[in-house]
Motif scaffolding. Structure first.
Motif, PDB file in Angstrom:
ATOM      1  N   LYS A  53      47.258  47.134  29.201  1.00 18.75           N
ATOM      2  CA  LYS A  53      46.692  45.778  29.208  1.00 18.75           C
ATOM      3  C   LYS A  53      45.947  45.578  27.908  1.00 18.75           C
ATOM      4  O   LYS A  53      45.139  46.422  27.507  1.00 18.75           O
ATOM      5  CB  LYS A  53      45.722  45.616  30.367  1.00 18.75           C
ATOM      6  N   GLY A  88      44.399  35.849  32.671  1.00 22.86           N
ATOM      7  CA  GLY A  88      43.302  35.101  32.076  1.00 22.86           C
ATOM      8  C   GLY A  88      42.709  35.801  30.853  1.00 22.86           C
ATOM      9  O   GLY A  88      42.239  35.162  29.931  1.00 22.86           O
ATOM     10  N   LYS A 139      43.987  37.888  45.848  1.00 21.83           N
ATOM     11  CA  LYS A 139      45.031  36.878  46.034  1.00 21.83           C
ATOM     12  C   LYS A 139      46.354  37.629  46.096  1.00 21.83           C
ATOM     13  O   LYS A 139      46.411  38.812  45.718  1.00 21.83           O
ATOM     14  CB  LYS A 139      45.009  35.865  44.883  1.00 21.83           C
ATOM     15  N   GLN A 161      46.831  51.983  32.374  1.00 16.39           N
ATOM     16  CA  GLN A 161      46.664  52.369  33.779  1.00 16.39           C
ATOM     17  C   GLN A 161      47.996  52.725  34.422  1.00 16.39           C
ATOM     18  O   GLN A 161      49.067  52.469  33.865  1.00 16.39           O
ATOM     19  CB  GLN A 161      45.983  51.249  34.573  1.00 16.39           C
ATOM     20  N   GLU A 162      47.886  53.305  35.605  1.00 12.32           N
ATOM     21  CA  GLU A 162      49.061  53.724  36.378  1.00 12.32           C
ATOM     22  C   GLU A 162      49.991  52.524  36.610  1.00 12.32           C
ATOM     23  O   GLU A 162      49.513  51.438  36.952  1.00 12.32           O
ATOM     24  CB  GLU A 162      48.533  54.261  37.724  1.00 12.32           C
ATOM     25  N   ASP A 179      43.865  44.516  39.470  1.00 16.51           N
ATOM     26  CA  ASP A 179      43.096  43.552  38.708  1.00 16.51           C
ATOM     27  C   ASP A 179      41.600  43.582  39.022  1.00 16.51           C
ATOM     28  O   ASP A 179      41.062  42.694  39.682  1.00 16.51           O
ATOM     29  CB  ASP A 179      43.654  42.137  38.946  1.00 16.51           C
ATOM     30  N   ILE A 188      52.458  50.671  38.891  1.00 17.84           N
ATOM     31  CA  ILE A 188      52.866  50.640  40.300  1.00 17.84           C
ATOM     32  C   ILE A 188      54.260  50.010  40.331  1.00 17.84           C
ATOM     33  O   ILE A 188      54.416  48.819  40.056  1.00 17.84           O
ATOM     34  CB  ILE A 188      51.890  49.817  41.167  1.00 17.84           C
TER      35      ILE A 188
HETATM   36  N1  ATP Z   1      49.100  48.595  37.576  1.00 19.77           N
HETATM   37  C1  ATP Z   1      50.106  47.725  37.565  1.00 19.77           C
HETATM   38  N2  ATP Z   1      51.352  48.130  37.925  1.00 19.77           N
HETATM   39  C2  ATP Z   1      52.386  47.256  37.896  1.00 19.77           C
HETATM   40  N3  ATP Z   1      52.279  45.964  37.517  1.00 19.77           N
HETATM   41  C3  ATP Z   1      51.067  45.526  37.147  1.00 19.77           C
HETATM   42  C4  ATP Z   1      49.914  46.365  37.159  1.00 19.77           C
HETATM   43  N4  ATP Z   1      48.844  45.652  36.734  1.00 19.77           N
HETATM   44  C5  ATP Z   1      49.301  44.403  36.487  1.00 19.77           C
HETATM   45  N5  ATP Z   1      50.635  44.321  36.743  1.00 19.77           N
HETATM   46  C6  ATP Z   1      51.480  43.129  36.595  1.00 19.77           C
HETATM   47  O1  ATP Z   1      51.328  42.643  35.278  1.00 19.77           O
HETATM   48  C7  ATP Z   1      51.275  41.228  35.279  1.00 19.77           C
HETATM   49  C8  ATP Z   1      50.034  40.734  34.530  1.00 19.77           C
HETATM   50  O2  ATP Z   1      48.877  41.246  35.189  1.00 19.77           O
HETATM   51  P1  ATP Z   1      47.405  40.795  34.826  1.00 19.77           P
HETATM   52  O3  ATP Z   1      46.469  41.515  35.740  1.00 19.77           O
HETATM   53  O4  ATP Z   1      47.202  40.967  33.366  1.00 19.77           O
HETATM   54  O5  ATP Z   1      47.371  39.241  35.094  1.00 19.77           O
HETATM   55  P2  ATP Z   1      47.517  38.384  36.450  1.00 19.77           P
HETATM   56  O6  ATP Z   1      47.032  39.171  37.631  1.00 19.77           O
HETATM   57  O7  ATP Z   1      48.928  37.881  36.520  1.00 19.77           O
HETATM   58  O8  ATP Z   1      46.585  37.158  36.152  1.00 19.77           O
HETATM   59  P3  ATP Z   1      45.003  37.013  36.353  1.00 19.77           P
HETATM   60  O9  ATP Z   1      44.340  38.077  35.537  1.00 19.77           O
HETATM   61  O10 ATP Z   1      44.739  35.647  35.844  1.00 19.77           O
HETATM   62  O11 ATP Z   1      44.759  37.189  37.820  1.00 19.77           O
HETATM   63  C9  ATP Z   1      51.323  40.784  36.727  1.00 19.77           C
HETATM   64  O12 ATP Z   1      52.634  40.395  37.043  1.00 19.77           O
HETATM   65  C10 ATP Z   1      50.993  42.021  37.509  1.00 19.77           C
HETATM   66  O13 ATP Z   1      51.674  42.066  38.740  1.00 19.77           O
END
Ligand code: ATP
Length: 479
Positions: free
Chosen positions: A78, A57, A190, A142-143, A206, A145
């Motif tokens: 991000k 978002g 979620k 960030q880290e 998130d 995962i």
């Molecule tokens: N720390 C992390 N390690 C590995 N993958 C990540 C990490 N943070 C986010 N991701 C992955 O990056 C993608 C985008 O994440 P982001 O949090 O920007 O949006 P989202 O969770 O898909 O959407 P929203 O913010 O609308 O909930 C997702 O597939 C998420 O699983």
């Protein structure tokens, strides 16, 4: 080496640099720019984005390498990049949320190893390649995962078993308790925000929507800024009202329903009767877990479990289900766990096995059928008890009769008495009348009068309760 341009809307973001294939050069090379739009590619002079992970978002997430670490550590960058046409106020809120994610991650991520660590947070000001007007971007590093989020796992592997759900609850509830103990509410729980790494550890992702609770539960923040995922969020959040720890617990329960059934939560809600109807979609689930989920899904936050610790206490052990939790070798009493009582970077370990599932007595909503059964029973019992006790004890008998019936009604409200118990009590009442008829000298006329009056009382109370329910539904649809 390929570097990805992070400028939103860049039409040729892939950039290839042969000189960066040499690791020693990679550490010292000066800034590189996108050959298409001129955007700096080495973010903060340090991070090398190579793959788009997804767009959320409030921005895009990139997989990147940190060139200043010996192992070229992977990380997630991000970028703040709100979608759609936001007005100035909405943009300011979005920016605040992004910055808040950085602040929260810096604090929580450094203290709990199931929350990604914050590595960096910085702005980047560059001229727009077309208009030449300066644009500002924010980056949060960030880290990374290395694993799979639960939404992806659900799509790949299919629905979760009860044991797997208990394991998810067990691992995530500890993190949630930690988050809540730090006066934060996640607000966007979620499946896609829970990530499982290759060792089976679950992470909470998130924190962009996280809400800092500046007041106690008695004086919560009044307005929720409307960041949530419809279907998973509880009524108080959908209405933009105050949020509580129980708000996250509700979203955790809807997450479990989604994982148990493979269906979006909206499909498990009976909007006609205004209640959850998820059980027909799950083939095999214990009463213990079903009761916990039902209580977490109650519409009013005050009726749900009040803390993650409370849920953990009620949760059956995942070991009973062959759960693969490497950390869950034993259980620690989670009551009143506070930040200071948790080890700094590890999830709380569990010390005494507690294999016996505790079944709570949830106060869930009453369906229309429940209403008919309960009112019929209460009307029947009230008339028979009050009339017969009056016959034997005169006026005090009426008071005692009222007290017994009130007690029975309270136990029904608490769900201590279920429908089977009501059938048993009703049968005992009729048997007592028969015994009084045969051995107590009660006339047949009186017994048949009492039974008839009981039935009329039951029917009368059903009518009154249904009328009240209708009025209530009418008023709620108007207001
Ligand atoms: N720390 C992390 N390690 C590995 N993958 C990540 C990490 N943070 C986010 N991701 C992955 O990056 C993608 C985008 O994440 P982001 O949090 O920007 O949006 P989202 O969770 O898909 O959407 P929203 O913010 O609308 O909930 C997702 O597939 C998420 O699983």
């Amino acid at each position: 080496m390929e570097l990805l341009c992070t400028r939103p809307g860049c039409t040729r973001p892939e950039n290839s640099f042969a000189d960066l294939d040499d690791p020693s050069k990679l550490k010292t090379v000066p800034q590189k720019y996108c050959t298409n739009c001129g955007m700096p590619l080495i973010l903060g002079g340090r991070y090398l984005p190579s793959k788009l992970l997804g767009k959320g978002g409030f921005g895009a997430a990139f997989l990147a390498k940190d060139r200043f670490t010996p192992t070229m550590r992977s990380c997630v960058v991000k970028q703040f990049q709100p979608q759609g046409n936001l007005n100035a106020q909405a943009l300011a809120i979005a920016q605040q949320l992004f910055e808040r994610e950085a602040v929260i991650l810096e604090d929580l991520g450094s203290k709990h190893r199931q929350i990604p660590q914050l590595y960096a947070f910085f702005p980047l000001i560059v001229p727009n390649h077309l208009t030449k007007v300066e644009e500002q971007f924010f980056y949060l590093v960030q880290e990374f995962i290395d694993g799979e989020d639960l939404e992806t796992k659900l799509k790949r592997k299919g629905i979760f078993t009860e044991g797997e759900i208990i394991e998810v609850l067990d691992k995530i509830l500890w993190v949630l308790q930690f988050v809540h103990d730090n006066n934060c509410i996640h607000r966007d729980l979620k499946p896609s925000n829970i990530m499982r790494d290759k060792k089976g550890r679950l992470y909470l992702l998130d924190f962009g929507a996280v809400k800092q609770v500046t007041a106690t539960v008695g004086n919560p923040q009044k307005h929720s800024t409307g960041i949530f995922t419809a279907g998973f969020a509880p009524p108080e959040q959908m209405q933009g009202s105050a949020v509580y720890p129980a708000t996250d617990l509700y979203a955790l329960a809807t997450t479990c329903l989604n994982l148990l059934t493979g269906k979006p939560p909206e499909e498990l809600y009976d909007s006609y009767n205004n209640c959850w109807n998820w059980k027909p979609h799950v083939s095999n689930i214990s009463d213990g877990l079903a009761n916990i989920l039902d209580r977490l899904l109650l519409p009013s936050p005050k009726d749900r479990f009040q803390s993650a610790s409370e849920v953990l206490q009620a949760l059956p052990s995942s070991q009973l289900y062959g759960g693969s939790s490497g950390t869950k070798t034993s259980i620690q009493t989670p009551v009143n766990s506070t930040v200071s009582s948790l080890p700094p970077t590890s999830p709380p370990t569990i010390s005494v096995p507690n294999p016996s599932p505790i079944t709570p007595s949830p106060k869930k909503g009453f369906s229309s059928i429940d209403l008919i059964i309960y009112s019929g029973f209460n009307g029947f019992e009230a008339v028979i008890l009050i009339f017969s006790l009056k016959k034997f004890l005169a006026a005090p008998g009426v008071v005692i009769g009222f007290m017994i019936v009130s007690g029975l009604m309270y136990l029904q409200y608490r769900r201590t008495l279920d429908k089977k118990d009501l059938l048993l009590i009703g049968t005992i009442t009729v048997c007592a009348l028969m015994i009084a008829l045969v051995f107590g000298g009660l006339a047949w006329n009186s017994v048949s009068f009492l039974l008839m009056a009981g039935l009329v009382g039951g029917a009368g109370l059903i009518a009154v309760a249904s009328l009240f329910k209708l009025i209530y539904q009418l008023l709620s649809s108007i207001f």
